[in-house]
Design a protein around this motif. Structure first.
Motif, mmCIF file in Angstrom:
data_model
loop_
_atom_site.group_PDB
_atom_site.id
_atom_site.type_symbol
_atom_site.label_atom_id
_atom_site.label_comp_id
_atom_site.label_asym_id
_atom_site.label_seq_id
_atom_site.Cartn_x
_atom_site.Cartn_y
_atom_site.Cartn_z
ATOM 1 N N TYR A 91 4.589 1.803 -1.072
ATOM 2 C CA TYR A 91 4.835 2.911 -0.145
ATOM 3 C C TYR A 91 4.215 4.201 -0.684
ATOM 4 O O TYR A 91 3.654 5.000 0.076
ATOM 5 N N HIS A 92 4.307 4.390 -1.990
ATOM 6 C CA HIS A 92 3.744 5.606 -2.584
ATOM 7 C C HIS A 92 2.223 5.635 -2.408
ATOM 8 O O HIS A 92 1.656 6.657 -1.990
ATOM 9 N N LEU A 93 1.567 4.518 -2.711
ATOM 10 C CA LEU A 93 0.106 4.470 -2.629
ATOM 11 C C LEU A 93 -0.383 4.545 -1.182
ATOM 12 O O LEU A 93 -1.338 5.258 -0.873
ATOM 13 N N ALA A 94 0.278 3.799 -0.291
ATOM 14 C CA ALA A 94 -0.190 3.724 1.093
ATOM 15 C C ALA A 94 0.271 4.898 1.943
ATOM 16 O O ALA A 94 -0.463 5.363 2.821
ATOM 17 N N GLN A 95 1.476 5.387 1.668
ATOM 18 C CA GLN A 95 2.056 6.420 2.530
ATOM 19 C C GLN A 95 1.940 7.812 1.909
ATOM 20 O O GLN A 95 1.353 8.720 2.506
ATOM 21 N N ALA A 96 2.463 7.969 0.709
ATOM 22 C CA ALA A 96 2.449 9.290 0.072
ATOM 23 C C ALA A 96 1.025 9.725 -0.282
ATOM 24 O O ALA A 96 0.626 10.865 -0.024
ATOM 25 N N GLU A 97 0.251 8.805 -0.878
ATOM 26 C CA GLU A 97 -1.124 9.152 -1.246
ATOM 27 C C GLU A 97 -2.106 8.885 -0.112
ATOM 28 O O GLU A 97 -3.249 9.353 -0.151
ATOM 29 N N GLY A 98 -1.685 8.111 0.870
ATOM 30 C CA GLY A 98 -2.528 7.861 2.039
ATOM 31 C C GLY A 98 -3.764 7.033 1.766
ATOM 32 O O GLY A 98 -4.785 7.187 2.445
ATOM 33 N N LEU A 99 -3.702 6.131 0.781
ATOM 34 C CA LEU A 99 -4.869 5.320 0.444
ATOM 35 C C LEU A 99 -5.046 4.191 1.466
ATOM 36 O O LEU A 99 -4.135 3.390 1.672
ATOM 37 N N PRO A 100 -6.213 4.086 2.091
ATOM 38 C CA PRO A 100 -6.435 3.008 3.063
ATOM 39 C C PRO A 100 -6.732 1.667 2.400
ATOM 40 O O PRO A 100 -6.647 0.626 3.047
ATOM 41 N N TYR A 101 -7.098 1.699 1.123
ATOM 42 C CA TYR A 101 -7.327 0.470 0.367
ATOM 43 C C TYR A 101 -7.211 0.794 -1.116
ATOM 44 O O TYR A 101 -7.538 1.895 -1.561
ATOM 45 N N PHE A 102 -6.719 -0.168 -1.886
ATOM 46 C CA PHE A 102 -6.537 0.070 -3.318
ATOM 47 C C PHE A 102 -6.347 -1.257 -4.043
ATOM 48 O O PHE A 102 -6.039 -2.293 -3.432
ATOM 49 N N ALA A 103 -6.566 -1.215 -5.360
ATOM 50 C CA ALA A 103 -6.314 -2.365 -6.230
ATOM 51 C C ALA A 103 -5.059 -2.076 -7.038
ATOM 52 O O ALA A 103 -4.751 -0.920 -7.337
ATOM 53 N N ARG A 104 -4.371 -3.138 -7.407
ATOM 54 C CA ARG A 104 -3.093 -2.967 -8.102
ATOM 55 C C ARG A 104 -2.881 -4.123 -9.067
ATOM 56 O O ARG A 104 -3.178 -5.273 -8.750
ATOM 57 N N LEU A 105 -2.390 -3.804 -10.255
ATOM 58 C CA LEU A 105 -2.033 -4.829 -11.229
ATOM 59 C C LEU A 105 -0.589 -5.232 -10.968
ATOM 60 O O LEU A 105 0.317 -4.401 -11.039
ATOM 61 N N ASN A 106 -0.369 -6.506 -10.626
ATOM 62 C CA ASN A 106 0.994 -6.908 -10.269
ATOM 63 C C ASN A 106 1.847 -7.192 -11.507
ATOM 64 O O ASN A 106 1.380 -7.064 -12.647
ATOM 65 N N GLY A 107 3.071 -7.605 -11.281
ATOM 66 C CA GLY A 107 4.004 -7.816 -12.379
ATOM 67 C C GLY A 107 3.603 -8.920 -13.326
ATOM 68 O O GLY A 107 4.050 -8.955 -14.484
ATOM 69 N N ALA A 108 2.746 -9.839 -12.859
ATOM 70 C CA ALA A 108 2.295 -10.950 -13.703
ATOM 71 C C ALA A 108 1.001 -10.630 -14.444
ATOM 72 O O ALA A 108 0.509 -11.448 -15.216
#
Length: 350
Positions: free
Chosen positions: A36-53
């Motif tokens: 929610y922070h990346l997509a909504q607060a920062e408004g990023l239309p696309y991004f990469a993310r390191l998951n919990g694994a």
């Protein structure tokens, strides 16, 4: 102290990832706070993310489900390029060369976390792509799929990362050849093709070229056929499956029984066998060529048997125009005569 090429990054095990169970549902804002922070607060239309694994996930965020549907009609693929000392992982969701749509995820290789994610994306067995959309201020998990990379693509990607890491392009004023643009179609002599390639059989698409010529004129009819071939080849170049992107085939042009034939050798039908999809829908050549108004039929043919000439070659992502010469014609004539049963027939190449 010199920074290591392969940094160590500790993932956050508390991060939750969308799953098959969440597909079609609103994501809980508390559980997926970082999304929610990346997509909504920062408004990023696309991004990469390191998951919990510790694996890399890619996210595309759309204004609505309808926007997702419009932007993802084709099989998704990822293409690596470089731009201004960054590695770009371009996520292609529309492969039509007239209106392509790509989302360029940038990894700053000078930063340890970005470099780790870029390398990890190449190393992991597959890379998930999650599609999210907004509805009444909430994030909906629309769909997820995964892409894989061939051994060759992994090696090339790591080479690009290493070159960026070592600063090889830092002083370049002009864009490097690998930067964001469509790869040019090179021209090579047709004689580079081996006898084995020239003897291959494949699929022939028949067209009533006389009718096309009457409707469009000679030049425009030829342009329509060539642009359609290029369109199909670009779809293959950006295909989601690495074995399709890494394929090798030749395009031929010939005539038979008052039809113009465009042939693809070898037969690629097994390459496009996809569950729940007809072969014609899955095969880009069938998808585009069968849609032309003067298409007649599809048959299995040996190009040499009908006196066809090789005009295009696809080699693991690279497109080539084949330049014909008198030597090429003589070679094709010899290969035709060498085929069993052709000795008494008129040689179409002479």
């Amino acid at each position: 102290m010199t920074e290591p090429f392969r940094p160590r990054i500790t993932p956050d095990p508390s991060l939750a990832s969308p799953t098959e169970a969440t597909m079609g549902d609103v994501l809980n804002e508390g559980e997926y706070a970082d999304l929610y922070h990346l997509a909504q607060a920062e408004g990023l239309p696309y991004f990469a993310r390191l998951n919990g694994a510790g694996d890399v996930e890619l996210y595309l965020v759309f204004e609505s489900i309808d926007a997702f549907s419009e932007a993802t009609r084709d099989a998704v693929s990822i293409e690596f390029k470089t731009y201004r000392q960054k590695l770009l992982a371009v996520i292609w969701t529309l492969s039509d060369p007239q209106e392509p749509l790509g989302f360029p995820l940038a990894f700053d290789i000078g930063k340890a976390e970005d470099r780790f994610m870029a390398l990890r994306m190449l190393e992991q067995e597959h890379t998930p792509i999650h599609y999210l959309g907004f509805h009444d201020g909430n994030l909906i998990h629309i769909y997820s799929e995964a892409v894989t990379f061939s051994h060759r693509e992994r090696e090339r990607g790591e080479e690009l990362i290493r070159r960026l890491f070592e600063g090889e392009w830092e002083t370049e004023a002009e864009p490097a050849a690998e930067e964001v643009k469509e790869a040019e179609i090179a021209t090579v002599p047709a004689d580079v093709l081996s006898d084995t390639i020239l003897r291959e059989k494949g699929t022939a698409y028949h067209f009533a070229f006389d009718r096309m010529r009457e409707r469009y004129g000679e030049e425009e009819a030829q342009h329509l056929l060539m642009s359609t071939l290029h369109q199909a080849m670009l779809v293959i170049r950006r295909h989601a499956r690495s074995e399709v992107r890494e394929s090798r085939f030749t395009i031929w042009a010939g005539e038979k029984e008052k039809s113009l034939l465009l042939m693809v050798t070898p037969d690629l039908s097994s390459l496009f066998e996809v569950i729940h999809m007809s072969a014609d829908e899955a095969n880009p050549f069938s998808r585009f060529l069968l849609a032309l108004p003067d298409y007649r039929e599809t048959t299995e043919e040996a190009p040499l048997a009908v006196g066809a000439y090789p005009i295009l070659r696809y080699e693991a992502g690279q497109l080539f125009h084949l330049e014909l010469s008198e030597a090429t014609q003589e070679r094709l004539a010899r290969l035709y005569e060498a085929e069993a049963g052709n000795q008494e027939k008129a040689n179409p190449y002479r």
